[in-house]
Enzyme design. Structure first.
Site, PDB file in Angstrom:
ATOM      1  N   SER A  73      30.296 -79.635  32.312  1.00  0.00           N
ATOM      2  CA  SER A  73      30.350 -80.994  31.765  1.00  0.00           C
ATOM      3  C   SER A  73      31.797 -81.394  31.485  1.00  0.00           C
ATOM      4  O   SER A  73      32.587 -80.575  31.010  1.00  0.00           O
ATOM      5  CB  SER A  73      29.540 -81.083  30.463  1.00  0.00           C
ATOM      6  OG  SER A  73      28.221 -80.651  30.678  1.00  0.00           O
ATOM      7  N   GLY A 113      33.420 -73.475  31.258  1.00  0.00           N
ATOM      8  CA  GLY A 113      33.143 -72.882  32.564  1.00  0.00           C
ATOM      9  C   GLY A 113      32.448 -71.544  32.425  1.00  0.00           C
ATOM     10  O   GLY A 113      33.073 -70.492  32.585  1.00  0.00           O
ATOM     11  N   GLU A 122      26.976 -73.300  19.238  1.00  0.00           N
ATOM     12  CA  GLU A 122      26.350 -74.365  20.016  1.00  0.00           C
ATOM     13  C   GLU A 122      24.905 -74.564  19.591  1.00  0.00           C
ATOM     14  O   GLU A 122      24.419 -75.677  19.481  1.00  0.00           O
ATOM     15  CB  GLU A 122      26.418 -74.003  21.503  1.00  0.00           C
ATOM     16  CG  GLU A 122      25.714 -75.000  22.383  1.00  0.00           C
ATOM     17  CD  GLU A 122      25.788 -74.616  23.860  1.00  0.00           C
ATOM     18  OE1 GLU A 122      25.360 -75.424  24.672  1.00  0.00           O
ATOM     19  OE2 GLU A 122      26.263 -73.518  24.178  1.00  0.00           O
TER      20      GLU A 122
END
Ligand code: FAD
Lengths: 301, 377
Positions: free
Chosen positions: B156, B122, B239
């Site tokens: 997601s 989030g 990431e």
């Protein structure tokens, strides 16, 4: 311990050594002097390169060579490409074992490549069939060119020469293109940092930043492709390397020109020398078509 | 420069290959993309299988090269993708491992590794996308809890997540980057509303998450209060580093499948198409080499992936879109039929230049942080 796909300390030292040597023997003044005397090959420079082992790099030590491999050769040719050293470097390097004097830089060797020959008139030996050869007014002031079939479009099968059949020639060309790609990225960034418009360096404008970012991305992806191909010597890896390196050099030089504004369009700036040389190199070894087809065949099995 | 693997690494590869050949045929059928509870169960089940065989921690503890081999082999064998485990294994988990207390690591890491809990991320908000530091979701201290109000978007896996790694503003008066805190929010807390958003590919891959005075225990804060930006940067660099390794392998496989399909339907005779495939093959070979280069650099230079990741992300996201555009050329008019292979993938590929930092933002990062150009604005 693992895949160590990074330059070794020795390879870094070699890279620095060649850069230093070329800075001494072929700095900016020498480059501009060469531009002013088109077609003249500097024999002293050639012998200096020979003396430094540039041509004998991959010959075994027992044969009087340096005994290094393709990765080292690629690093040396990257530097030569970056410095825009004129002359049939690759043809002479590839002839080091076969043609007496090539290894030491006494003999300058040129070679037919498809329908073109670079540096034919200045060479002591020309490899390949040169029947029907005619000079052309070369687009690159630093590379005299001859056309094999005259100036008419090719009819019949394209003639080949040692430069277009040896994948190593393609790999070393890709290394030269990589040198140009990295150099034009640096030139663009330097200019973007110092040239001011609207009260700030143009490099603070995002449109310019993004041109520079793409210059780096293209040269870095080309770099790993070229280095990996030097390690594997797989013709498909070499074909991939040449496609990425051509793109990085040609598009890179154009974007660098754009970043330079009007200055980029002048004879005085070095940008056009990189672009024109990149175009000449892109023609070698059957051009991109041959590499694309080779990879396509690998793919479809 | 060396592209060979050590005997130990080759042995790891061989053992893994053998294990995959045994275990993959025993897996249940892949669930429909629209059945989220089934997808959750499937993805967690795969992680549990990996855990029981001793492969669970490969994303965290293994050397970068071992991880590369793991991702290469699992993809090559057609093993399930990390799926719903993505945030847990690749964002939240590594962040907690790096920045959490011993108690936090003990609470959250084992369930991620055992395939028991799903995490979501989030971060993005309606008014804070590329400009993440503009986020406004508020949290204030009330006794032992933070009380959180605001909204998140593009989250997601929110529908099936147990936990959310949440960025909140704890000091609205501080400079933007210094008033942000990282919280682990339980998704079953009161005051959370999840509204799925349908993507252009038709399925609901992400959601809006509305937070109305949600109470999050202060003990769920990772890192110091107002230090969440730094904590976040650790996560984002993970990431952008190793997250796409398996995908490059997958793209190379797809490229081969497309070439064979083109041969079968005759389009391979078109030299323009063929040469385009030659170029794509060059591109993906190079992306694989860049992956190996970055992994080697990580191995010699420490854990957090470096700036090579931005170079990779820019080039890869574009290449993936080109790949599926080439697929459309192979398909001919069938490219308009959603039931044909690759058509949905072509739609999905459109997100790659947006998610995890848009291409424009990546270029700015390359220009300012790698090339050292003066900062814009
Ligand atoms: C499939 C998918 C999954 C996602 N999953 C998650 C998730 O799980 N959790 C999460 O927190 N987020 C998630 N995101 C959100 C993603 O990180 C954001 O969409 C992304 O950062 C862009 O933000 P934005 O959508 O607000 O676009 P904007 O920031 O509004 O950008 C719009 C356009 O403006 C350009 N732009 C913006 N600022 C600049 C600038 N400074 N310079 C130049 N151009 C600029 C952008 O490049 C873009 O082209 C997901 C997104 C997608 C597509």
């Amino acid at each position: 311990m693992s895949v160590r796909f990074q330059l070794t300390d020795d390879q870094r030292a070699l890279q620095a050594g060649v850069r230093e040597l070329l800075g001494r023997c072929f700095g900016r003044e020498a480059l501009r002097a060469a531009v002013a005397a088109p077609g003249r090959l500097d024999r002293a420079l050639w012998r200096a390169l020979g003396g430094a082992g540039f041509f004998a790099l991959r010959l075994p030590e027992a044969a009087g060579g340096v005994g290094l491999g393709l990765p080292e050769a690629v690093l040396a040719f990257e530097e030569a490409g970056r410095a825009l050293v004129p002359g049939p470097l690759i043809a002479t390097h590839l002839a080091a074992a076969a043609v007496p004097g090539a290894a030491t830089g006494e003999t300058v060797v040129a070679a037919v490549d498809g329908e073109l020959v670079e540096w034919l008139a200045a060479a002591d030996r020309v490899l390949g069939d040169t029947a029907g050869v005619a000079p052309v007014r070369s687009i690159d002031p630093l590379t005299p060119l001859h056309r094999i079939n005259g100036t008419a479009p090719a009819a019949g099968p394209v003639r080949t020469g040692p430069m277009s059949t040896d994948p190593v020639a393609v790999l070393l060309t890709a290394a030269e293109q990589l040198g140009t790609a990295a150099r034009v990225c640096e030139l663009a960034v330097q200019h973007a940092r110092t040239r001011e418009q609207f009260g700030r360096p143009i490099g603070a404008f995002q449109a310019v930043q993004h041109l520079c970012a793409d210059l780096l991305v293209r040269s870095e992806i080309a770099r790993v492709a070229v280095y990996a191909a030097a390690v594997t010597a797989d013709p498909a890896d070499i074909a991939a390397a040449r496609l990425l390196a051509d793109e990085a050099a040609v598009r890179g030089a154009r974007d660098c020109l754009q970043v330079h504004g009007g200055m980029g369009f002048t004879w005085e700036a070095d940008v056009h020398l990189h672009l024109k040389r990149a175009w000449v190199r892109a023609e070698r070894g059957g051009g991109s078509t041959q590499s694309e087809e080779l990879l396509a065949v690998r793919l479809a099995g | 420069m060396d592209l060979s693997y050590t005997p130990e690494e080759e042995e790891f590869r061989a053992r893994l290959r053998e294990w995959l050949a045994k275990v993959l045929p025993t897996l249940p059928a892949k669930p429909s993309p629209d059945d989220w509870p089934a997808r959750r169960a499937y993805d967690l089940g795969w992680q549990r299988t990996l855990h029981d065989a001793g492969y669970a921690e490969v994303h965290w503890d293994a050397s970068p090269t071992t991880r590369l081999i793991f991702l290469e082999e699992t993809e090559r064998a057609g093993a399930p993708y990390v799926g719903a485990n993505f945030v847990g294994l690749l964002h939240a988990g590594p962040t907690i491992a790096a920045e959490g207390t011993a108690g936090q690591r003990a609470r959250w890491l084992p369930p991620i590794l055992r395939g028991e809990e799903v995490w979501c991320q989030g971060f993005s908000e309606p008014d804070a996308g590329s400009d993440l530091a503009a986020l406004r979701t508020r949290a204030w201290r009330d006794g032992d809890d933070y009380v959180v109000s605001g909204s998140k978007i593009w989250t997601s896996h929110a529908e099936v997540a147990d936990w959310c790694e949440l960025l909140v503003r704890t000091d609205p008066d501080a400079p933007r980057h210094r008033g942000i805190t990282w919280l682990a929010m339980p998704m079953d807390a009161d005051g959370i509303t999840v509204r799925p958003l349908r993507t252009l590919a038709g399925s609901a891959e992400f959601a809006e998450v509305f937070l109305d005075e949600v109470r999050v225990p202060a003990g769920n804060r990772v890192g110091a209060e107002n230090d969440g930006w730094r904590v976040t940067m650790v996560t984002l660099s993970f990431e952008r580093g190793t997250a796409f390794v398996g995908e490059v392998v997958a793209c190379r496989r797809v490229l081969g499948e497309l070439a064979r399909a083109a041969r079968e339907n005759g389009r391979w005779d078109d030299p323009v198409l063929r040469r385009r495939f030659g170029r794509l093959e060059a591109e993906f070979r190079a992306l694989w080499r860049l992956t190996q280069w970055n992994v080697s650099a990580a191995e010699t230079g420490g854990g957090v992936p470096g700036t090579g990741a931005s170079v990779f992300k820019l080039r890869y996201s574009h290449a993936r879109q080109e790949l599926y555009d080439a697929a459309a050329d192979v398909l001919g008019p069938d490219r308009l039929d959603l039931d044909r292979p690759w058509v949905i993938d072509r739609l999905s590929s459109l997100s790659y230049t947006i998610a995890a930092g848009t291409s424009q933002i990546q270029r700015t990062i390359v220009a300012e942080r790698i090339l050292g150009l003066p900062r814009g604005r």
